[in-house]
Write a protein that holds these residues in place. Structure first.
Motif, PDB file in Angstrom:
ATOM      1  N   GLY A   1       2.821 -10.395   2.935  1.00 25.66           N
ATOM      2  CA  GLY A   1       3.175  -9.609   1.761  1.00 25.66           C
ATOM      3  C   GLY A   1       4.618  -9.816   1.344  1.00 25.66           C
ATOM      4  N   VAL A   2       5.057  -8.998   0.411  1.00 26.72           N
ATOM      5  CA  VAL A   2       6.418  -9.081  -0.115  1.00 26.72           C
ATOM      6  C   VAL A   2       7.383  -8.386   0.842  1.00 26.72           C
ATOM      7  CG1 VAL A   2       7.950  -8.465  -2.023  1.00 26.72           C
ATOM      8  CG2 VAL A   2       5.589  -9.158  -2.486  1.00 26.72           C
ATOM      9  N   ILE A   3       8.459  -9.080   1.191  1.00 24.08           N
ATOM     10  CA  ILE A   3       9.546  -8.468   1.958  1.00 24.08           C
ATOM     11  C   ILE A   3      10.791  -8.521   1.085  1.00 24.08           C
ATOM     12  CG2 ILE A   3      10.978  -8.537   4.025  1.00 24.08           C
ATOM     13  CD1 ILE A   3       8.754 -10.015   5.459  1.00 24.08           C
ATOM     14  N   THR A   4      11.317  -7.345   0.740  1.00 24.74           N
ATOM     15  CA  THR A   4      12.541  -7.260  -0.051  1.00 24.74           C
ATOM     16  C   THR A   4      13.685  -6.885   0.870  1.00 24.74           C
ATOM     17  OG1 THR A   4      11.287  -6.544  -1.992  1.00 24.74           O
ATOM     18  CG2 THR A   4      13.668  -6.192  -2.029  1.00 24.74           C
ATOM     19  N   LEU A   5      14.719  -7.719   0.875  1.00 28.72           N
ATOM     20  CA  LEU A   5      15.895  -7.469   1.708  1.00 28.72           C
ATOM     21  C   LEU A   5      17.055  -7.070   0.805  1.00 28.72           C
ATOM     22  CD1 LEU A   5      17.066  -7.598   4.616  1.00 28.72           C
ATOM     23  CD2 LEU A   5      17.750  -9.955   4.112  1.00 28.72           C
ATOM     24  N   VAL A   6      17.512  -5.832   0.959  1.00 24.53           N
ATOM     25  CA  VAL A   6      18.571  -5.271   0.121  1.00 24.53           C
ATOM     26  C   VAL A   6      19.875  -5.275   0.909  1.00 24.53           C
ATOM     27  CG1 VAL A   6      19.359  -3.215  -1.119  1.00 24.53           C
ATOM     28  CG2 VAL A   6      16.911  -3.794  -1.075  1.00 24.53           C
ATOM     29  N   GLY A   7      20.954  -5.742   0.285  1.00 24.98           N
ATOM     30  CA  GLY A   7      22.237  -5.771   0.970  1.00 24.98           C
ATOM     31  C   GLY A   7      23.371  -5.333   0.070  1.00 24.98           C
ATOM     32  N   GLU A   8      24.257  -4.491   0.592  1.00 22.67           N
ATOM     33  CA  GLU A   8      25.406  -4.037  -0.193  1.00 22.67           C
ATOM     34  C   GLU A   8      26.387  -5.171  -0.452  1.00 22.67           C
ATOM     35  OE1 GLU A   8      28.821  -0.514  -0.166  1.00 22.67           O
ATOM     36  OE2 GLU A   8      27.526  -0.826   1.582  1.00 22.67           O
ATOM     37  N   GLU A   9      26.578  -6.034   0.532  1.00 24.53           N
ATOM     38  CA  GLU A   9      27.489  -7.163   0.349  1.00 24.53           C
ATOM     39  C   GLU A   9      26.789  -8.283  -0.419  1.00 24.53           C
ATOM     40  OE1 GLU A   9      30.253  -8.209   3.582  1.00 24.53           O
ATOM     41  OE2 GLU A   9      29.120  -6.778   4.796  1.00 24.53           O
ATOM     42  N   PRO A  10      27.540  -9.095  -1.159  1.00 22.85           N
ATOM     43  CA  PRO A  10      26.923 -10.126  -1.999  1.00 22.85           C
ATOM     44  C   PRO A  10      26.552 -11.393  -1.251  1.00 22.85           C
ATOM     45  CG  PRO A  10      29.291 -10.157  -2.296  1.00 22.85           C
ATOM     46  CD  PRO A  10      28.999  -8.984  -1.397  1.00 22.85           C
ATOM     47  N   ARG A  11      26.644 -11.387   0.084  1.00 24.47           N
ATOM     48  CA  ARG A  11      26.396 -12.599   0.864  1.00 24.47           C
ATOM     49  C   ARG A  11      25.206 -12.397   1.794  1.00 24.47           C
ATOM     50  NH1 ARG A  11      31.082 -10.353   1.743  1.00 24.47           N
ATOM     51  NH2 ARG A  11      32.194 -12.053   0.679  1.00 24.47           N
ATOM     52  N   PRO A  12      24.537 -13.486   2.186  1.00 29.02           N
ATOM     53  CA  PRO A  12      23.415 -13.380   3.130  1.00 29.02           C
ATOM     54  C   PRO A  12      23.878 -12.823   4.467  1.00 29.02           C
ATOM     55  CG  PRO A  12      23.446 -15.536   2.059  1.00 29.02           C
ATOM     56  CD  PRO A  12      24.752 -14.868   1.731  1.00 29.02           C
ATOM     57  N   PRO A  13      22.929 -12.417   5.318  1.00 29.12           N
ATOM     58  CA  PRO A  13      23.294 -11.816   6.609  1.00 29.12           C
ATOM     59  C   PRO A  13      24.197 -12.720   7.435  1.00 29.12           C
ATOM     60  CG  PRO A  13      20.953 -11.515   6.167  1.00 29.12           C
ATOM     61  CD  PRO A  13      21.478 -12.426   5.101  1.00 29.12           C
ATOM     62  N   TYR A  14      25.239 -12.120   8.014  1.00 25.99           N
ATOM     63  CA  TYR A  14      26.164 -12.877   8.858  1.00 25.99           C
ATOM     64  C   TYR A  14      26.475 -12.089  10.123  1.00 25.99           C
ATOM     65  CZ  TYR A  14      29.845  -9.909   6.741  1.00 25.99           C
ATOM     66  OH  TYR A  14      30.609  -8.846   6.309  1.00 25.99           O
ATOM     67  N   ASP A  15      27.029 -12.805  11.097  1.00 26.33           N
ATOM     68  CA  ASP A  15      27.292 -12.230  12.409  1.00 26.33           C
ATOM     69  C   ASP A  15      28.634 -11.509  12.407  1.00 26.33           C
ATOM     70  OD1 ASP A  15      26.313 -11.739  14.901  1.00 26.33           O
ATOM     71  OD2 ASP A  15      26.868 -13.671  15.764  1.00 26.33           O
ATOM     72  N   ARG A  16      28.680 -10.308  12.947  1.00 24.75           N
ATOM     73  CA  ARG A  16      29.916  -9.526  12.925  1.00 24.75           C
ATOM     74  C   ARG A  16      30.772  -9.619  14.193  1.00 24.75           C
ATOM     75  NH1 ARG A  16      29.799  -6.452   8.277  1.00 24.75           N
ATOM     76  NH2 ARG A  16      27.713  -6.117   7.445  1.00 24.75           N
TER      77      ARG A  16
END
Length: 392
Positions: A27-42
């Motif tokens: 199905g559809v997976i929507t990934l919402v993020g506050e930052e304008p960049r793809p997921p990154y390691d902190r």
């Protein structure tokens, strides 16, 4: 089950998305993020990136091709602003409304700030990539960095800054840096490395203000009236869960999104990572853990529970902290322990007891096999005396 919305383009959010796809969800997976960049390691923000060993591009959790292969509907740079569980609807900052069959809340935390410092240049926090880049630009040999808060973030930045030739003063309100997290004796052993590397450590001091001239920080004022001069100040006094957008949703928020042992906060709503306070049945307590490993494991567990009959999420928590040439590692629940028994001061090995049970271990420079033995004892709910005898 046709649509899953994941709010939080984080390690935990990405782990949930990947696990859903691996389990066959089409199905559809929507990934919402506050930052304008793809997921990154902190975790590298306070170490490899700050030291100049990594570039920002090295932080990506997945190569672009791997992310594309997941077929996600990405909504980056658009924080969620509201939730209506009765309608199964998430509202974004641009007033878009996303319908979901299952919702994963993975919005993480934000760094706490000192009041009145937002407009003062040279006052930093460290949570995001822009935070780290701004601090990195200021770390120059001979400069003076004052760090308010001697937790793990403050300690890691202190170690990185010293390696770059920066003078560092570490301010801690408690009697022992890291004492609340690992116990007083273990905290003293850990902080000794900083003193040996030239960090000025001041304990039992209270910060009453940040001073500046011409819009730039010049020092830190303490409760006794003295001032610690500073070229830059890092505020490392903990974090706050990003739950404001859940106001009015009816979900329970108490230092995080409150979830049950299945990581469920409500019907078809789940919490993952730093923002989630869930009941861990292994330790019979609620916990909210701000560690990378837990976020990934919890994301995988939530994906499984969305698609199949739920199972409790009952991990032995794990974290690590790199400081100078030493990696500290811990398993279990070190909080609110009744005893922290130092078994080896030179190489640091500490066992933690709560009631009559082994609940945690902290070590430095130990072989993985040794730590796996301790982890197994914690997972087995081993009584204290028996655990010490077995591990020895």
């Amino acid at each position: 089950m046709n649509r899953v919305v994941i709010v939080g383009a984080s390690a935990g959010g990405l782990a949930a998305a990947e696990s859903l796809r691996r389990a066959g969800f089409e199905g559809v997976i929507t990934l919402v993020g506050e930052e304008p960049r793809p997921p990154y390691d902190r975790p590298p923000l306070s170490k490899q990136l700050l030291a100049g060993q990594w570039a920002p591009g090295d932080l990506a959790l997945r190569p672009a091709a791997d992310l594309d292969a997941l077929g996600l509907e990405l909504r980056l740079g658009l924080p969620a602003t509201g939730l209506d569980p009765s309608r199964r609807q998430v509202t974004l900052a641009d007033d878009t409304r996303l319908q979901y069959d299952a919702l994963v809340v993975a919005t993480g935390v934000r760094a706490r700030r000192l009041p009145g410092t937002d407009a003062l240049a040279g006052v930093h926090t460290l949570r995001t990539l822009p935070d780290a880049l701004a601090l990195k630009e200021r770390l120059r040999p001979g400069g003076h960095l004052v760090i308010v808060g001697a937790g793990f973030v403050g300690a890691e930045v202190a170690a990185t800054a010293r390696a770059l030739g920066v003078r560092v003063t570490l301010l801690e309100s408690g009697p022992v840096p890291l004492g609340q997290a690992v116990g007083e004796e273990a905290g003293q052993i850990m902080i000794r490395r900083h003193v040996e590397h030239g960090v000025t450590v001041r304990t039992q001091v209270s910060v009453t203000g940040i001073l500046g001239t011409g819009g730039r920080v010049t020092g830190v004022r303490l409760a006794n009236g003295s001032v610690v001069p500073a070229d830059d100040v890092l505020v490392a006094i903990g974090s706050a869960p990003n739950t404001e957008w859940l106001a009015g949703s009816g979900l329970t928020v108490d230092d995080g999104l409150v979830c049950d042992e299945f990581c469920a906060a409500a019907e078809n709503v789940y919490g993952v990572g730093d923002v989630a306070r869930w009941h861990n049945p292994l330790f019979s307590t609620g916990m909210r853990i701000e560690h990378r490993t837990n976020a990934a494991e919890q994301g995988m567990a939530v994906a499984r529970n969305i698609l199949a009959p739920p199972r409790p999420f009952a991990p032995v928590p794990y974290f690590w902290s790199d400081q100078y040439d030493t990696r500290f590692q811990a398993y279990g629940d070190l909080r609110d322990h009744d005893e922290a028994l130092v078994l080896d001061r030179d190489r640091l090995l500490v066992a933690y007891r709560k009631a009559d049970r082994l609940v945690g271990v902290l070590a430095a420079g130990r072989p993985a096999k040794t730590l796996r033995t301790w982890r197994a004892l914690i997972a087995a709910r081993t009584p204290w005396t028996a655990a010490l005898t077995t591990a020895a």
